[in-house]
Design a protein around this motif. Sequence first.
Motif, PDB file in Angstrom:
ATOM      1  N   LEU A  25       7.434  -5.568  -6.020  1.00  0.00           N
ATOM      2  CA  LEU A  25       7.731  -6.877  -6.600  1.00  0.00           C
ATOM      3  C   LEU A  25       8.383  -7.800  -5.592  1.00  0.00           C
ATOM      4  CD1 LEU A  25       9.043  -5.687 -10.094  1.00  0.00           C
ATOM      5  CD2 LEU A  25       6.797  -6.653  -9.558  1.00  0.00           C
ATOM      6  N   GLU A  26       9.242  -7.247  -4.746  1.00  0.00           N
ATOM      7  CA  GLU A  26       9.878  -8.075  -3.714  1.00  0.00           C
ATOM      8  C   GLU A  26       8.843  -8.608  -2.735  1.00  0.00           C
ATOM      9  OE1 GLU A  26      12.988  -7.699   0.042  1.00  0.00           O
ATOM     10  OE2 GLU A  26      12.617  -5.960  -1.239  1.00  0.00           O
ATOM     11  N   VAL A  27       7.895  -7.758  -2.360  1.00  0.00           N
ATOM     12  CA  VAL A  27       6.843  -8.193  -1.436  1.00  0.00           C
ATOM     13  C   VAL A  27       6.040  -9.334  -2.053  1.00  0.00           C
ATOM     14  CG1 VAL A  27       4.698  -7.489  -0.309  1.00  0.00           C
ATOM     15  CG2 VAL A  27       6.692  -5.983  -0.240  1.00  0.00           C
ATOM     16  N   LYS A  28       5.712  -9.220  -3.333  1.00  0.00           N
ATOM     17  CA  LYS A  28       4.967 -10.288  -3.993  1.00  0.00           C
ATOM     18  C   LYS A  28       5.783 -11.581  -4.045  1.00  0.00           C
ATOM     19  CE  LYS A  28       2.120 -12.557  -6.655  1.00  0.00           C
ATOM     20  NZ  LYS A  28       1.042 -13.359  -6.024  1.00  0.00           N
ATOM     21  N   PHE A  73      -6.133 -12.091  -5.154  1.00  0.00           N
ATOM     22  CA  PHE A  73      -6.534 -10.743  -4.771  1.00  0.00           C
ATOM     23  C   PHE A  73      -6.054  -9.771  -5.843  1.00  0.00           C
ATOM     24  CE2 PHE A  73      -5.812 -12.984  -0.675  1.00  0.00           C
ATOM     25  CZ  PHE A  73      -7.126 -13.007  -0.238  1.00  0.00           C
ATOM     26  N   TRP A  74      -7.003  -9.191  -6.581  1.00  0.00           N
ATOM     27  CA  TRP A  74      -6.602  -8.341  -7.685  1.00  0.00           C
ATOM     28  C   TRP A  74      -5.878  -7.090  -7.204  1.00  0.00           C
ATOM     29  CZ3 TRP A  74      -4.758  -8.318 -12.038  1.00  0.00           C
ATOM     30  CH2 TRP A  74      -4.679  -7.173 -12.815  1.00  0.00           C
ATOM     31  N   ALA A  75      -6.154  -6.601  -5.995  1.00  0.00           N
ATOM     32  CA  ALA A  75      -5.426  -5.442  -5.481  1.00  0.00           C
ATOM     33  C   ALA A  75      -3.929  -5.720  -5.479  1.00  0.00           C
ATOM     34  CB  ALA A  75      -5.910  -5.099  -4.078  1.00  0.00           C
ATOM     35  N   VAL A  76      -3.535  -6.942  -5.114  1.00  0.00           N
ATOM     36  CA  VAL A  76      -2.120  -7.317  -5.099  1.00  0.00           C
ATOM     37  C   VAL A  76      -1.570  -7.334  -6.519  1.00  0.00           C
ATOM     38  CG1 VAL A  76      -0.501  -9.180  -4.571  1.00  0.00           C
ATOM     39  CG2 VAL A  76      -2.320  -8.626  -2.957  1.00  0.00           C
ATOM     40  N   MET A  77      -2.269  -7.998  -7.431  1.00  0.00           N
ATOM     41  CA  MET A  77      -1.756  -8.143  -8.787  1.00  0.00           C
ATOM     42  C   MET A  77      -1.772  -6.826  -9.559  1.00  0.00           C
ATOM     43  SD  MET A  77      -0.742 -11.078  -8.588  1.00  0.00           S
ATOM     44  CE  MET A  77       0.049 -10.838 -10.171  1.00  0.00           C
ATOM     45  N   HIS A  78      -2.708  -5.972  -9.252  1.00  0.00           N
ATOM     46  CA  HIS A  78      -2.730  -4.661  -9.897  1.00  0.00           C
ATOM     47  C   HIS A  78      -1.477  -3.870  -9.525  1.00  0.00           C
ATOM     48  CE1 HIS A  78      -3.909  -0.387 -10.367  1.00  0.00           C
ATOM     49  NE2 HIS A  78      -4.568  -0.832 -11.406  1.00  0.00           N
ATOM     50  N   HIS A  79      -1.105  -3.891  -8.238  1.00  0.00           N
ATOM     51  CA  HIS A  79       0.121  -3.206  -7.815  1.00  0.00           C
ATOM     52  C   HIS A  79       1.342  -3.814  -8.503  1.00  0.00           C
ATOM     53  CE1 HIS A  79      -2.205  -0.956  -5.072  1.00  0.00           C
ATOM     54  NE2 HIS A  79      -2.257  -1.826  -4.089  1.00  0.00           N
ATOM     55  N   VAL A  80       1.365  -5.142  -8.638  1.00  0.00           N
ATOM     56  CA  VAL A  80       2.503  -5.809  -9.275  1.00  0.00           C
ATOM     57  C   VAL A  80       2.601  -5.409 -10.736  1.00  0.00           C
ATOM     58  CG1 VAL A  80       3.406  -8.061  -9.971  1.00  0.00           C
ATOM     59  CG2 VAL A  80       2.515  -7.743  -7.653  1.00  0.00           C
ATOM     60  N   PHE A  81       1.484  -5.394 -11.442  1.00  0.00           N
ATOM     61  CA  PHE A  81       1.508  -5.024 -12.860  1.00  0.00           C
ATOM     62  C   PHE A  81       1.983  -3.578 -13.029  1.00  0.00           C
ATOM     63  CE2 PHE A  81       0.100  -3.804 -17.021  1.00  0.00           C
ATOM     64  CZ  PHE A  81       0.122  -4.961 -17.769  1.00  0.00           C
ATOM     65  N   MET A  82       1.486  -2.673 -12.193  1.00  0.00           N
ATOM     66  CA  MET A  82       1.890  -1.274 -12.303  1.00  0.00           C
ATOM     67  C   MET A  82       3.384  -1.118 -12.011  1.00  0.00           C
ATOM     68  SD  MET A  82      -0.695   0.391 -13.346  1.00  0.00           S
ATOM     69  CE  MET A  82      -0.036   2.033 -13.134  1.00  0.00           C
ATOM     70  N   GLY A 100       0.813  -1.209   0.000  1.00  0.00           N
ATOM     71  CA  GLY A 100       0.000   0.000   0.000  1.00  0.00           C
ATOM     72  C   GLY A 100       0.845   1.258   0.000  1.00  0.00           C
ATOM     73  N   TYR A 101       1.888   1.299   0.833  1.00  0.00           N
ATOM     74  CA  TYR A 101       2.749   2.481   0.900  1.00  0.00           C
ATOM     75  C   TYR A 101       3.559   2.661  -0.375  1.00  0.00           C
ATOM     76  CZ  TYR A 101       2.001   4.121   5.669  1.00  0.00           C
ATOM     77  OH  TYR A 101       1.453   4.677   6.800  1.00  0.00           O
ATOM     78  N   HIS A 102       4.195   1.609  -0.833  1.00  0.00           N
ATOM     79  CA  HIS A 102       5.110   1.748  -1.970  1.00  0.00           C
ATOM     80  C   HIS A 102       4.367   2.005  -3.281  1.00  0.00           C
ATOM     81  CE1 HIS A 102       8.789   0.983   0.197  1.00  0.00           C
ATOM     82  NE2 HIS A 102       8.221  -0.051   0.802  1.00  0.00           N
ATOM     83  N   SER A 103       3.185   1.441  -3.451  1.00  0.00           N
ATOM     84  CA  SER A 103       2.421   1.728  -4.667  1.00  0.00           C
ATOM     85  C   SER A 103       1.967   3.185  -4.689  1.00  0.00           C
ATOM     86  CB  SER A 103       1.212   0.791  -4.770  1.00  0.00           C
ATOM     87  OG  SER A 103       0.312   1.001  -3.701  1.00  0.00           O
ATOM     88  N   ARG A 104       1.695   3.753  -3.529  1.00  0.00           N
ATOM     89  CA  ARG A 104       1.270   5.155  -3.497  1.00  0.00           C
ATOM     90  C   ARG A 104       2.445   6.115  -3.637  1.00  0.00           C
ATOM     91  NH1 ARG A 104      -2.445   2.092  -1.520  1.00  0.00           N
ATOM     92  NH2 ARG A 104      -4.632   2.676  -1.797  1.00  0.00           N
ATOM     93  N   LEU A 105       3.614   5.693  -3.253  1.00  0.00           N
ATOM     94  CA  LEU A 105       4.800   6.506  -3.549  1.00  0.00           C
ATOM     95  C   LEU A 105       5.012   6.578  -5.065  1.00  0.00           C
ATOM     96  CD1 LEU A 105       7.268   5.385  -0.733  1.00  0.00           C
ATOM     97  CD2 LEU A 105       6.545   7.733  -1.196  1.00  0.00           C
ATOM     98  N   CYS A 106       4.835   5.452  -5.746  1.00  0.00           N
ATOM     99  CA  CYS A 106       4.930   5.466  -7.215  1.00  0.00           C
ATOM    100  C   CYS A 106       3.895   6.404  -7.811  1.00  0.00           C
ATOM    101  CB  CYS A 106       4.730   4.057  -7.769  1.00  0.00           C
ATOM    102  SG  CYS A 106       6.137   2.954  -7.572  1.00  0.00           S
TER     103      CYS A 106
END
Length: 698
Positions: free
Chosen positions: A515-518, A535-544, A478-484
């Motif tokens: 990616l490391e978290v995944k 969980f699509w929330a997880v995969m959406h962050h990974v794809f982005m 959650g934190y790292h995707s929002r930093l991006c």
Amino acid sequence: MMKRKLERKAAPTPPPKSTRRQDPVSCESCRKKKLKCDRRLPCRSCTVRNLACSYGTYGPVGSPNVRENIETGNSPVSPSSMSQTLSKQAENQPRNDPLTTADWLETIVMGHRVPSAIPTTLRDGLTQNRGNPSQPGQTIVSGNLLTLIRGGVLPSLENPARIRLFSLLPSESEALSSLSYYLNHLDYQYHLIVAHRTERNILNIYENIANDQPVNLGHVALLFSIIACGLFYQLLPTESTDVAERSSGEAAFLAGSALIQANYVAYPTLEGLQATMIISHHLSFLTFNPVVSSFFIHGSLINQAQSLGLHVLDGASQVEDRKANGYDRAEVELKRRLWWDLASYDWLIGFLSGPQQWTYRIKPSHMNVWRPLNIEDEDIETSDTGQPMSNPTCMSYFHLRLRLAEVCRRIVDEIGPEHLRGADVQYEKILDLDRKLHDAHAELPSFFRYDQHSRREFSELYRKRPMLAWQRAFIQQGYHSRLCRLHRQYFVRGARDPRYSYSHVVSLQSARKVLEVKRIMDEEEPLFVPNSSFFWAVMHHVFMAAVTLLIDVCFNWDDILAEKRKEEVLEACKMLTRAQQTSSVAREGINAMMRILRKHWKQEPQFARSGEPTSPQAAFFSSDYPLPPGTQGDKDPFAAHQDVPVSTNAFDAGNPATHVPLEDLWSEMLNSSVYPGLNTPEWMDLLTELNDTTGLCD
């Protein structure tokens, strides 16, 4: 006088009344047990007790054994046509009952005023009895829910106000099993229920049915919402996405039906709000029956909570009233959790693409609700004080997610006006908000950090309480995707302009962290159950994150570390390919995002002297080159395993049997990306549309 006597004698004598033996009207089981039978098939008593309901040679009064014939295969009528017949019968039933008509008129004219005008105890009584499915004349939909769905008999084809919900309830043991699955594998994401309280509500349903007592339909709705979520994630590993979605959607429809029969809009209940929030959070990607879909909309949830007074739960008058008259600690604490969950979700989605972007509904100045305690559920009724955040509890993640939501609200306040006006945000503001995100991230307790020391120190805790390890992964992503996302506007500029190089560096670091978290989710104990790829929330962050790395390679193709960066991108692709093979949810979401990526990637091909592209790879992402097999709507594109050799060209659109791993597709993109044809604004459009494609991910 004589004439009248003669006329009287001439009158014919009525024949004697014939007395015939009355056929039994109760089923055989109820006759043996001397129980009241509702004369349905199956009757309510047999349904509750899991008994075979039989009327011998007579059958229930006024109810032909059509459904029994269908289930035993003795009727040519199909289950789907039977369901439609039942719907038409329900619609054609007379509605001239004076009491029913009066009740409808009162609801239409005064329903919205009554809840605030009558005492709470009387209101609860009305809620329990209003729309009780035991009333006669209601449509019957019986049998195991999943079996009915597979047979084409769908509850959603019925009138939701007339479905006999009790006949669709699972057995008591199955209901408790569904609750156990939800608590162990789904509840940790939002924690919207208190376990022992919800278990008591479920047991009350079956006890009241067995004793022929009124049932609180809010409790029934809550049970069906838990079943709906559990069905989806339990079916995904073994069934198709279509079966999982249909089964889950039907259970959600039954939850909505219970709310309709309880007149929930006029008489909201705490359990009804829990039911709608559970479905809204865990199944937000489903398309619900339009009859009940309005219950699960975010704005509707806020209105429901405000109708219950949750936004002023700790106002001065409410606090004084609790001190004077006493209160249920668990109920008050649960209300605080529900309100703050709504607030945090509201603020999180304000910093996501979509119609709610750069705005939020819940204003801190318009509410008075204390924070919920950082406390275990078993202590909720005996303790007035919470534990420090350094102590892990079932509420730790809730508070940390709320902290992230508050920073997102601050970001919306600070830069939302500029974005709404279409103006560039001053870089100083981006840096200031970056510090706020990093400061909040630094406040995470040790057991939610991802450094090697913390992971080793709390490994035993994670084995005992795996949900803490899963929550740790969610909060980090959650934190790292929002930093991006915060640095997106200056990410591409930072690749070339030293003034914005910090944004470029932070974006890459955060993408690699996602990616490391995944990777840790997939490879290290305790492994996610269900798999994190569901969980699509997880995969959406990974794809982005993978797209962020791809963009960096395109703009730094001549860098000394270019080859290493390409390998990094392809490793991310392999992670996405594995997710595609594991989860149909991930596969469909990734395919949708790939279509968006292909649409924006209008590569300028390298032309030979003849004017033709030198290779199919160079022209693949030009507007007129054909897509790989499956990308134009095939059910299972890119389905081959990553290590299966591809003998033909990866973009051989002429071979329909060719299955192309995702890393092969991206490898061709990288090989043909000597000069990307997109400038900075176009990259922004690409990233924004990728966020919009798959809905909300909080």
